[in-house]
Enzyme design. Structure first.
Site, short mmCIF file in Angstrom:
data_model
loop_
_atom_site.label_atom_id
_atom_site.label_comp_id
_atom_site.label_asym_id
_atom_site.label_seq_id
_atom_site.Cartn_x
_atom_site.Cartn_y
_atom_site.Cartn_z
CG ASP A 18 -25.85 8.64 -18.25
OD1 ASP A 18 -25.90 8.57 -17.23
OD2 ASP A 18 -24.81 8.86 -18.46
CE LYS A 70 -21.49 9.59 -22.00
NZ LYS A 70 -22.53 9.27 -20.88
CG ASP A 105 -22.87 9.88 -15.63
OD1 ASP A 105 -22.83 8.55 -15.74
OD2 ASP A 105 -21.59 10.18 -14.33
CG ASN A 106 -20.35 9.41 -18.16
OD1 ASN A 106 -21.87 8.89 -18.50
ND2 ASN A 106 -20.13 7.77 -17.31
CD GLU A 126 -20.96 4.46 -15.76
OE1 GLU A 126 -20.50 5.69 -15.06
OE2 GLU A 126 -21.84 4.06 -16.78
C1 LIG Z 1 -13.36 5.34 -23.51
C2 LIG Z 1 -14.72 5.26 -22.81
C3 LIG Z 1 -15.89 4.98 -23.67
C4 LIG Z 1 -17.04 4.50 -22.76
C5 LIG Z 1 -17.43 4.47 -20.98
C6 LIG Z 1 -18.06 3.46 -20.84
C7 LIG Z 1 -19.17 5.37 -20.19
C8 LIG Z 1 -19.57 5.59 -18.96
C9 LIG Z 1 -21.14 6.12 -18.95
O1 LIG Z 1 -21.69 6.16 -17.85
C10 LIG Z 1 -21.58 6.32 -20.57
O2 LIG Z 1 -22.38 7.22 -20.07
C11 LIG Z 1 -21.39 6.03 -21.38
C12 LIG Z 1 -21.74 6.64 -22.21
O3 LIG Z 1 -20.99 6.78 -23.73
N1 LIG Z 1 -23.22 7.37 -22.47
C13 LIG Z 1 -23.94 7.36 -23.46
C14 LIG Z 1 -25.53 7.00 -23.82
C15 LIG Z 1 -25.90 6.64 -24.60
C16 LIG Z 1 -27.24 6.57 -24.35
O4 LIG Z 1 -28.41 7.16 -24.46
C17 LIG Z 1 -29.26 7.07 -25.77
N2 LIG Z 1 -28.93 8.88 -26.55
C18 LIG Z 1 -27.78 8.54 -26.68
N3 LIG Z 1 -27.92 10.52 -28.02
C19 LIG Z 1 -28.91 10.65 -27.33
C20 LIG Z 1 -29.90 12.27 -27.66
N4 LIG Z 1 -29.57 12.07 -28.77
N5 LIG Z 1 -31.50 11.36 -27.27
C21 LIG Z 1 -32.08 9.91 -26.76
N6 LIG Z 1 -31.32 9.42 -26.45
C22 LIG Z 1 -30.04 9.40 -26.92
C23 LIG Z 1 -28.42 5.80 -26.70
O5 LIG Z 1 -29.53 5.36 -27.51
C24 LIG Z 1 -27.65 4.68 -25.28
O6 LIG Z 1 -29.53 4.81 -24.84
C25 LIG Z 1 -19.77 5.42 -21.53
C26 LIG Z 1 -16.07 4.83 -20.70
C27 LIG Z 1 -14.76 5.13 -21.53
MG LIG Z 2 -23.07 7.77 -18.22
#
Ligand SMILES: Cc1ccc(Cc2cc(O)c(O)c(C(=O)NC/C=C/[C@H]3O[C@@H](n4cnc5c(N)ncnc54)[C@H](O)[C@@H]3O)c2)cc1
Ligand SMILES: [Mg+2]
Length: 214
Positions: A141, A144, A169-170, A199
């Site tokens: 999660d 992406k 997820d997603n 969500e």
């Molecule tokens: C266009 C659009 C935009 C947003 C949404 C809505 C939407 C709905 C969702 O359920 C989503 O999960 C997301 C989403 O972008 N999630 C990314 C989540 C990252 C978290 O993980 C952390 N992280 C990221 N890479 C790493 C990594 N290598 N090692 C360790 N931690 C990492 C970050 O520090 C954050 O804590 C977005 C829907 C559509």
């Molecule tokens: Mg998510």
């Protein structure tokens, strides 16, 4: 200075949830995100699918990629048997600090090891650092575009075993097209899509469950 959304989410947990009661923490976050401020937690609808997969796998070892505020960490850890271990990776220190407090409020610190760092750095070190040979369940999660490279890395590092379950997820929104194509076409995975919604919205999204065949 103005507080951040994760700080306000934590405030809602501390105000509305009962210490030591994971379900009340989950409810407090869902209520906050539905009625006050949307946040990217897996949420209640996809959360029920997550619960079902966790219960079915009944894992002794779980890896979560992307803790954020710890919502799914609490959802998963509350269902784990006593000796099970959940390792969750989060590279943003501010999010990690919030997540630690959310996990502590739920009383689940014993079951959860939150590691502050990037998945690409820590996946190769799971065995030596945490004495975990393989993971029974992985919840993806995080960013992406990291799902596919990290899955290949997990294979290479040998932390997946025959029967390990990846739950992503997603896979529709925001979408993980390269990951989906890989797990759905690779002979080394048996994949299944669970249709749901992004969500707290009516937008389509879903979880992809992929069993590693070894
Ligand atoms: C266009 C659009 C935009 C947003 C949404 C809505 C939407 C709905 C969702 O359920 C989503 O999960 C997301 C989403 O972008 N999630 C990314 C989540 C990252 C978290 O993980 C952390 N992280 C990221 N890479 C790493 C990594 N290598 N090692 C360790 N931690 C990492 C970050 O520090 C954050 O804590 C977005 C829907 C559509
Ligand atoms: Mg998510």
């Amino acid at each position: 200075t103005r507080s951040t959304r994760p700080q306000r989410l934590l405030g809602a947990v501390q105000k509305n949830a009962t210490r030591g009661d994971p379900c009340s923490v989950i409810q407090a976050i869902d209520h906050f995100c539905r009625n006050k401020e949307w946040a990217m937690n897996v949420g209640d609808e996809k959360g029920c699918i997550l619960d079902a997969v966790v219960s079915e796998v009944n894992p002794a070892t779980v890896l979560e990629l992307g803790t954020y505020c710890g919502y799914s960490t609490v959802r998963i850890a509350r269902l784990l048997p006593p000796d099970a271990k959940l390792i969750t990776l989060e590279f943003n220190p501010d999010f990690a600090a919030i997540a630690r407090q959310v996990i502590a409020w739920a009383g689940l610190e014993e079951k959860v090891q939150l590691v502050e760092g990037a998945s690409g750095d820590w996946i190769p070190r799971m065995k030596e650092q945490f004495g975990v040979k393989t993971f029974d369940l992985v919840f993806l999660d995080h960013w992406k575009d990291r799902y596919l490279p990290d899955t290949k890395l997990m294979e290479e590092c040998g932390i997946l075993r025959k029967g390990s379950v990846l739950l992503a997820d997603n896979v529709i929104c925001p979408g993980t097209p390269d990951y989906l194509e890989f797990v759905r076409n690779s002979p080394r995975y048996e994949s299944q899509y669970f249709k749901s919604h992004l969500e707290y919205t009516k937008v389509e999204d879903g979880l992809e469950k992929s069993v590693f065949l070894g």
